[in-house]
Scaffold this active site. Structure first.
Site, PDB file in Angstrom:
ATOM      1  N   SER A 168       0.812  -1.221   0.000  1.00 13.41           N
ATOM      2  CA  SER A 168       0.000   0.000   0.000  1.00 13.41           C
ATOM      3  C   SER A 168       0.849   1.277   0.000  1.00 13.41           C
ATOM      4  CB  SER A 168      -0.946   0.008   1.209  1.00 13.41           C
ATOM      5  OG  SER A 168      -0.230   0.230   2.397  1.00 13.41           O
ATOM      6  N   LYS A 220       0.885   4.671   7.004  1.00 13.11           N
ATOM      7  CA  LYS A 220       0.347   5.555   5.953  1.00 13.11           C
ATOM      8  C   LYS A 220       0.896   6.971   6.164  1.00 13.11           C
ATOM      9  CE  LYS A 220      -2.603   2.575   4.081  1.00 13.11           C
ATOM     10  NZ  LYS A 220      -1.855   1.440   4.609  1.00 13.11           N
TER      11      LYS A 220
END
Lengths: 147, 431
Positions: free
Chosen positions: A62, A99
């Site tokens: 990701s 993230k």
């Protein structure tokens, strides 16, 4: 010289070597004594807050666009305040996620966790979500060659 | 001034560091072998879960509650509390680690610092860095610091730090402190205090010293009285080294085989010897206890305890293991199902210089054994615990043939959490 990097000698240990006491001389004095400095040490120089430092393993793709690949090692400092744009470790839906923190929509009542891969959607977080910033990623370590 | 820094519900808080979802929910940690509850979150306490309740009873008593249950993971607790101590060390001129979750600090030389603010900052820093909530009590001596920390823990208004710096605050706190919550007053003395109409710490502190001396005839009780009245009497050295060390476990199953019992007891004896050496002490008495399962009223019950004085005080593994083995032989009765055993070393004193007894035939071996222990300790520290073990420490293999299994694998721990701070294989996964 453009395109080149300096190679610095380094040492990886937690033991702090004892310095020689200057002024006590037995035998022929070394001309280097006055110029002695400690070797560079990752643990000492890169880990600012050892009590707050934890490690994590990147799983999945990701964050591939930010240079974080599956299997990379992340060095996490829990004590740092997370700023807009930091790569953070968050705890959400009973798991840890890595993230980029996007605080730019705060005035609209939400913040975002941004993946770095078009296959993933940003995670929008509002007041009602159970969510915590667990720590800020200060380094990632990649393996290029296995011993 | 002294401070005490106390980790709130320590083991539960350690588990929550890597399980933030359990914040605000009932969590308990079980003793070794998942026997009984040894740590509870505030939510678990509010449900009415008592400390020490056996795990199987917990399941009976609260069938409809969602309670998170963990086996104890001392590897994790030791690492995280080590981080807490490491922060404290940087913030205080002197510190004495008192137990896994408590640390005393000596704060003289910090007169120009606002100690209340210092404590609140320390709380914030530890919480932020390690994820561990701590409570801090600051007072003129250690007993009063303990009283203060109790207030810091139970009343949010103190913002995790209670500073007892005036006589007024001291008296007010003592009036609100029940006598059995006072450090150094055990269950034994509480009953006698009640007989004499003493309910609060203040009731006790207001009696004349001569009365305390006449009634209790005990130096520790009198010292506690003096500390409650503001004097500083408990020496720092007393905090550093433990007077007795106990290693005991409940077994995962009931044991009848004397050899298996012996293996367990040998392992406890080895732990005691290691702990002695870690604090640079030697012991002069070894004791062993053994008991059946008191919750199984349907089975015949047996409980016994026996001790032996050593000719030369020692921390040598082989001597302590041998002595414990002999004691076990004397205690063991066939026909019972045993549930728990333990080894206690007492008469603990400083490790050197030890005067070998004239009649101790082992005296000349003493030095050699000490060197051997030092080498084994070093290897086990560097290569991992239980790299080198005595034959007596090995359990029969799972397939029943030969002996090789080690202690760590013989304990039951069905709900143990990973070790993200001590094992690369267990570090957190970041999706």
């Amino acid at each position: 010289m453009p395109g080149s990097i300096n190679i610095l000698p380094s040492e990886f240990t937690q033991d702090q070597p004892l310095m020689l006491a200057p002024g006590i001389k037995a035998g022929f004095p070394s001309p280097a004594t006055d110029y002695m400095r400690d070797s560079l040490d990752f643990n000492r120089d890169l880990i600012r807050n050892p009590e707050a430092t934890f490690f994590g393993r990147v799983v999945g793709d990701s964050m591939i666009g930010a240079g974080l690949d599956d299997g990379d090692l992340a060095v996490i400092d829990r004590s740092l305040e997370a700023n807009n744009g930091d790569i953070i470790v968050a705890y959400i839906n009973n798991e840890f996620t890595i993230k980029t923190l996007d605080l730019s929509h705060r005035s609209q009542g939400y913040i975002q966790l941004l993946p770095a891969n078009p296959a993933y959607k940003p995670i929008r977080i509002t007041d009602t979500d159970s969510f915590m910033v667990w720590g800020v990623v200060v380094y990632t370590i990649k393996t290029w060659r296995k011993y | 001034m002294y401070g005490i820094i106390d980790c709130d519900n320590c083991y539960v808080s350690c588990e929550r560091v890597f399980r933030p979802d359990l914040e605000g929910k009932p969590v308990v940690v079980l003793s070794n072998n998942d026997g009984c509850v040894v740590a509870r979150s505030n939510e678990a306490k509010q449900l009415g879960i008592k400390a020490g309740v056996p795990y199987f009873k917990l399941q009976e008593q609260f069938p409809n509650e969602k309670i998170a249950v963990f086996s104890s993971n001392y590897e994790l607790y030791a690492e995280l509390t080590g981080r807490v101590v490491s922060i404290i060390r940087k913030e205080a001129p002197e510190y004495f680690r008192y137990s896994i979750d408590e640390c005393f600090v000596y704060l003289d030389g910090m007169e120009r610092i606002d100690l209340k603010e210092w404590g609140e900052n320390l709380h914030r820093r530890v919480l932020r860095s390690v994820g561990m909530p701590v409570s801090i009590g600051i007072a003129p001596n250690k007993t009063l610091a303990k009283v203060a920390s109790h207030f810091a823990k139970h009343y949010p208004g103190y913002r995790h730090c209670c500073l007892m710096d005036t006589d007024q605050k001291r008296i007010k706190a003592l009036k609100l402190t029940s006598i059995d919550d006072v450090w150094g007053i055990g269950r034994r003395y509480t009953a006698r205090m009640h007989e004499h109409g003493i309910q609060t710490a203040f009731d006790f502190a207001s009696r004349p010293q001569s009365w305390v001396r006449a009634i209790f005839r005990n130096i520790v009780v009198e010292r506690t009285w003096r500390e409650l009245n503001g004097q500083d009497c408990v020496p720092n050295e007393e905090l550093a080294a433990k007077k007795s060390i106990c290693t005991s476990r409940s077994f995962s199953t009931m044991i009848t085989d004397p050899d298996e019992l012996r293996t367990h007891v040998s392992n406890y004896a080895v732990r005691c010897a290691e702990k002695l050496r870690q604090q640079g002490s030697v012991a002069s008495i070894v004791a062993v206890f053994l008991n059946t399962n008191p919750f199984r009223e349907d089975l015949p019950q047996y409980w016994n305890f026996r001790e032996q004085r050593l000719i030369t005080p020692t921390a040598t593994t082989t001597t302590i293991v041998q002595t414990a083995g002999n004691l076990l032989e004397q205690l063991y009765r066939p026909g019972y199902k045993y549930k728990k055993a333990g080894v206690i070393v007492m008469g603990v004193g400083p490790g050197s210089p030890v005067q070998p007894d004239l009649f101790d035939t082992n005296a000349e071996q003493f030095q050699r054994m000490r060197r051997l222990d030092a080498v084994i300790d070093r290897i086990n520290r560097v290569q991992g615990t239980e790299t080198i073990v005595l034959g007596a420490q090995q359990y029969t293999n799972k397939d029943g043939v030969g002996k090789a299994d080690v202690f760590a694998n013989a304990i039951k721990h069905d709900y143990r959490s990973p070790n993200p701070t001590t094992r690369w294989t267990d570090i957190i996964r970041l999706k």
